[in-house]
Design a protein around this motif. Structure first.
Motif, PDB file in Angstrom:
ATOM      1  N   TYR A 151       0.818  -1.206   0.000  1.00 16.55           N
ATOM      2  CA  TYR A 151       0.000   0.000   0.000  1.00 16.55           C
ATOM      3  C   TYR A 151       0.861   1.269   0.000  1.00 16.55           C
ATOM      4  O   TYR A 151       0.596   2.220  -0.742  1.00 16.55           O
ATOM      5  CB  TYR A 151      -0.916  -0.012   1.230  1.00 16.55           C
ATOM      6  CG  TYR A 151      -1.666   1.282   1.425  1.00 16.55           C
ATOM      7  CD1 TYR A 151      -2.777   1.595   0.650  1.00 16.55           C
ATOM      8  CD2 TYR A 151      -1.246   2.201   2.393  1.00 16.55           C
ATOM      9  CE1 TYR A 151      -3.457   2.786   0.829  1.00 16.55           C
ATOM     10  CE2 TYR A 151      -1.921   3.398   2.574  1.00 16.55           C
ATOM     11  CZ  TYR A 151      -3.012   3.685   1.795  1.00 16.55           C
ATOM     12  OH  TYR A 151      -3.681   4.871   1.971  1.00 16.55           O
ATOM     13  N   VAL A 297     -14.196  -0.046   1.769  1.00 22.31           N
ATOM     14  CA  VAL A 297     -13.219  -0.947   1.152  1.00 22.31           C
ATOM     15  C   VAL A 297     -13.769  -2.345   0.885  1.00 22.31           C
ATOM     16  O   VAL A 297     -13.121  -3.133   0.182  1.00 22.31           O
ATOM     17  CB  VAL A 297     -11.945  -1.053   2.021  1.00 22.31           C
ATOM     18  CG1 VAL A 297     -11.320   0.313   2.245  1.00 22.31           C
ATOM     19  CG2 VAL A 297     -12.240  -1.742   3.352  1.00 22.31           C
ATOM     20  N   ARG A 301     -11.084  -6.507   2.325  1.00 18.55           N
ATOM     21  CA  ARG A 301      -9.969  -5.667   2.759  1.00 18.55           C
ATOM     22  C   ARG A 301     -10.208  -5.032   4.133  1.00 18.55           C
ATOM     23  O   ARG A 301      -9.284  -4.457   4.714  1.00 18.55           O
ATOM     24  CB  ARG A 301      -9.689  -4.574   1.731  1.00 18.55           C
ATOM     25  CG  ARG A 301      -9.504  -5.102   0.312  1.00 18.55           C
ATOM     26  CD  ARG A 301      -8.565  -4.241  -0.494  1.00 18.55           C
ATOM     27  NE  ARG A 301      -7.181  -4.380  -0.048  1.00 18.55           N
ATOM     28  CZ  ARG A 301      -6.148  -3.778  -0.628  1.00 18.55           C
ATOM     29  NH1 ARG A 301      -6.355  -2.985  -1.670  1.00 18.55           N
ATOM     30  NH2 ARG A 301      -4.922  -3.946  -0.194  1.00 18.55           N
ATOM     31  N   GLU A 304      -7.834  -6.040   6.911  1.00 25.26           N
ATOM     32  CA  GLU A 304      -6.414  -5.711   6.808  1.00 25.26           C
ATOM     33  C   GLU A 304      -6.087  -4.506   7.695  1.00 25.26           C
ATOM     34  O   GLU A 304      -6.640  -3.421   7.506  1.00 25.26           O
ATOM     35  CB  GLU A 304      -6.037  -5.397   5.363  1.00 25.26           C
ATOM     36  CG  GLU A 304      -6.210  -6.568   4.416  1.00 25.26           C
ATOM     37  CD  GLU A 304      -5.838  -6.219   2.980  1.00 25.26           C
ATOM     38  OE1 GLU A 304      -5.336  -5.081   2.758  1.00 25.26           O
ATOM     39  OE2 GLU A 304      -6.029  -7.065   2.091  1.00 25.26           O
ATOM     40  N   GLN A 307      -5.417  -1.079   6.065  1.00 34.13           N
ATOM     41  CA  GLN A 307      -6.603  -0.362   5.611  1.00 34.13           C
ATOM     42  C   GLN A 307      -7.356   0.259   6.788  1.00 34.13           C
ATOM     43  O   GLN A 307      -7.859   1.380   6.702  1.00 34.13           O
ATOM     44  CB  GLN A 307      -7.524  -1.307   4.833  1.00 34.13           C
ATOM     45  CG  GLN A 307      -6.939  -1.853   3.550  1.00 34.13           C
ATOM     46  CD  GLN A 307      -6.721  -0.757   2.505  1.00 34.13           C
ATOM     47  OE1 GLN A 307      -7.351   0.290   2.543  1.00 34.13           O
ATOM     48  NE2 GLN A 307      -5.799  -1.004   1.581  1.00 34.13           N
ATOM     49  N   GLN A 308      -7.433  -0.461   7.894  1.00 37.64           N
ATOM     50  CA  GLN A 308      -8.130   0.043   9.071  1.00 37.64           C
ATOM     51  C   GLN A 308      -7.488   1.337   9.580  1.00 37.64           C
ATOM     52  O   GLN A 308      -8.182   2.336   9.832  1.00 37.64           O
ATOM     53  CB  GLN A 308      -8.128  -1.019  10.177  1.00 37.64           C
ATOM     54  CG  GLN A 308      -8.910  -2.283   9.834  1.00 37.64           C
ATOM     55  CD  GLN A 308      -8.733  -3.375  10.876  1.00 37.64           C
ATOM     56  OE1 GLN A 308      -7.987  -3.219  11.846  1.00 37.64           O
ATOM     57  NE2 GLN A 308      -9.411  -4.504  10.681  1.00 37.64           N
ATOM     58  N   ARG A 310      -5.205   3.225   7.998  1.00 35.85           N
ATOM     59  CA  ARG A 310      -5.154   4.266   6.975  1.00 35.85           C
ATOM     60  C   ARG A 310      -6.417   5.105   7.002  1.00 35.85           C
ATOM     61  O   ARG A 310      -6.374   6.335   6.996  1.00 35.85           O
ATOM     62  CB  ARG A 310      -4.989   3.630   5.591  1.00 35.85           C
ATOM     63  CG  ARG A 310      -4.849   4.657   4.491  1.00 35.85           C
ATOM     64  CD  ARG A 310      -5.717   4.462   3.275  1.00 35.85           C
ATOM     65  NE  ARG A 310      -6.840   3.613   3.337  1.00 35.85           N
ATOM     66  CZ  ARG A 310      -8.094   4.057   3.263  1.00 35.85           C
ATOM     67  NH1 ARG A 310      -8.367   5.348   3.221  1.00 35.85           N
ATOM     68  NH2 ARG A 310      -9.092   3.208   3.264  1.00 35.85           N
ATOM     69  N   SER A 311      -7.560   4.449   7.103  1.00 31.85           N
ATOM     70  CA  SER A 311      -8.829   5.169   7.144  1.00 31.85           C
ATOM     71  C   SER A 311      -8.957   5.996   8.415  1.00 31.85           C
ATOM     72  O   SER A 311      -9.412   7.149   8.384  1.00 31.85           O
ATOM     73  CB  SER A 311      -9.985   4.177   7.035  1.00 31.85           C
ATOM     74  OG  SER A 311     -11.218   4.846   7.029  1.00 31.85           O
TER      75      SER A 311
END
Length: 557
Positions: A151, A297, A301, A304, A307-308, A310-311
């Motif tokens: 990512y 997402v 995803r 992951e 992703q958690q 990042r958001s």
């Protein structure tokens, strides 16, 4: 037989690598972190809180977020939270006696297992179970880091797997000294990056809590279902073997005295069974974050961690800071746990190999072996079948840990059939003790059969319960049936000096091993069968002829 020792008090730390005279590879290496050995008082110079902080640094892994997310998205928030709580209670209760014995007697979980129902060679079985735990979770954390590298840097997953594996090798070559520095200095940064986004989300979007609590899951209707709770708890209980990694640090606790007993107990509880409190919180946070980003997402995803977070960071900070900080959190977490996974796994493999073959090839060899297994799992895309793998593995881990915890809590303290002080030295133990081996094999075998539907679909969710209950019941039954006669091969190690000091701590008196020429503290030594001298536990383990091993005690008339 009894040999009069030459006694000295251990007042100086043991020499590190390159400082000890008259030593071979095995001695040099084990003096860094006391691989396969009792950890002597002369080496244990850390305070209780430093040991605790180091041990807790090893649970910075991000797998909890994935595990919680997977359970929550499948079974719903209510079932997930109950499953997490049930597993946490079981892990805490079973972990307490193990942590206490590791910290009090300064030995790792393999050495505890030997004298708590399994025997000298019988515990090789559980060493392999624990080693498997370390490379499974190394692979899981490495997969999470590879997702972060993909990512943040656009790195292909296969290359990310390789990078996440190779980068820990320089850090894990050395033992407790290097790991304690790494864990202490990185923990504050890790806590800040993990906690701040969550607090911000809840404070600025209170509705996110309602959406989290109302999530029904793909397999549920929003209500509480016993089968769903037990299936989720089975996945969480795969982490029960984490207590072994905690004990790899807790064995370096200083002696418990009147002056330090409050700090000592606080550190043991916090870094021993207490690890699961933070672990359960991370799993619950994983459910929350997965529900929060689900619409953005998708379910594949949302489990992951990259992703958690990042958001979550994106909601709180300028966009240009999000990717670097999310990547930093993942990398720090992965390094903190995977140096522990690689370290503990190498100890477990080395223990097993040395006992079976009588050869000590060096811990670095098994660092590489463990990492090779982990890399193979990562390249096989273990993340896609994570819950199935953990659900299967948990049956073995539960059976082992519950068997040892029951032997300590029931067979030692209630029935008094198991020796109170742990024993781990060759010659003092029977090769195999049916108390632990039979209990473990029966509990794990039946629960695995249930997990694979061999006893019917309705029984499948109850496999972790079966593993725990069978191990808990059968362990004291076997001890009573065998009258405890398979615990000790002999009760006298041939040394007149007491094993424990007046405060109940392992004695700090040192004796010289006539085989390797080094001095070790009293609990690591026995008299030698062939000479009027002493021999250390590692030299006994590598004695292929058995010439130094004491004979069994004579049978009673």
């Amino acid at each position: 037989m009894s040999v009069e020792p030459q006694l000295t008090e251990a007042t100086e730390p043991r020499p590190g690598p390159g400082q000890a005279p008259r030593t071979d590879q095995a001695v040099r290496e084990t003096l860094e972190d006391y691989t396969l050995r009792f950890a002597p008082r002369g080496y244990r110079r850390w305070s209780p809180m430093v040991v605790a902080t180091t041990a807790l640094g090893g649970i910075a892994y991000m797998a909890d977020f994935s595990i919680g997310a997977g359970i929550g998205l499948t079974h719903g928030t209510g079932n997930a939270l109950l499953a997490i709580a049930v597993a946490a209670v079981v892990i805490f209760v079973t972990g307490f006696p193990l942590a206490y014995y590791g910290a009090r007697y300064n030995i790792d979980l393999d050495l505890i297992t030997r004298g708590s129902g399994f025997g000298y060679y019988g515990s090789v079985l559980t060493s392999v179970i624990f080693a498997s735990f370390t490379f499974i979770f190394f692979a899981l954390e490495g997969s999470i880091m590879a997702q972060g590298l993909e990512y943040g840097l656009g790195m292909p997953l296969w290359l990310g797997y390789l990078v996440s594996t190779v980068m820990v090798i320089p850090l894990v070559i050395y033992g407790m000294k290097a790991l304690s520095r790494l864990q202490v200095w990185t923990t504050p940064v890790w806590l800040l990056l993990m906690v701040a986004p969550l607090v911000y989300l809840i404070a600025t979007d209170p509705g996110s809590v309602d959406r989290f609590l109302a999530h029904a899951g793909t397999d549920g209707d929003g209500g509480v279902d016993t089968a769903s709770v037990l299936l989720g708890a089975g996945v969480c209980l795969s982490l029960i073997a984490q207590i072994g990694e905690q004990i790899d640090y807790l064995r370096f606790m200083p002696p418990k005295t009147e002056a330090n007993k409050r700090a000592w107990w606080t550190a043991v509880v916090m870094a021993g069974p207490g690890w699961v409190v933070l672990g359960a919180l991370k799993q619950a946070i994983g459910v929350f974050l997965a529900v929060y980003i689900l619409a953005e997402v998708g379910p594949a995803r949302a489990t992951e961690p990259i992703q958690q977070f990042r958001s979550a960071l994106d909601a709180m900070l300028p966009s240009w800071t999000v990717v670097p900080l999310a990547l930093a959190l993942v990398v720090i977490s992965q390094i903190k746990i995977n140096v522990t996974n690689a370290y503990s796994g190498s100890l477990a493999w080395t223990n097993s190999f040395t006992r079976v073959t009588g050869t000590y090839p060096g811990r670095l060899v098994f660092v590489l072996v463990n990492l090779g297994f982990a890399l193979a799992l990562m390249e096989a895309d273990m993340f896609s079948f994570l819950n199935s793998l953990l659900g299967f593995y948990s049956n073995c881990a539960i059976a082992w840990v519950v068997t040892v915890a029951t032997d300590i809590g029931v067979n030692k303290y209630l029935l008094h059939l198991s020796p109170h002080a742990p024993e781990f030295r060759r010659g003092m133990l029977h090769a195999v003790n049916p108390v632990g081996v039979v209990s473990f094999v029966a509990a794990s075998g039946l629960s695995i059969a249930m997990y694979f539907h061999l006893l019917g679909d309705a029984m499948q969710p109850y496999s972790p319960v079966a593993a725990a209950v069978i191990a808990f019941v059968l362990t004291p039954v076997m001890a009573v049936a065998t009258k405890g006669r398979y615990y000790l091969r002999r009760t006298d190690d041939g040394i007149a000096e007491p094993l424990l000091d007046p405060e109940g701590n392992p004695s700090a008196v040192t004796l010289e091993c006539h085989v390797c020429g080094e001095r070790y503290e009293r609990p690591d030594m026995t008299a030698c069968q062939a000479h009027a001298a002493f021999v250390c536990s590692l030299c006994l383990s590598t004695d292929k002829t058995g010439v130094h091993v004491l004979p069994p005690s004579p049978a009673p008339a």
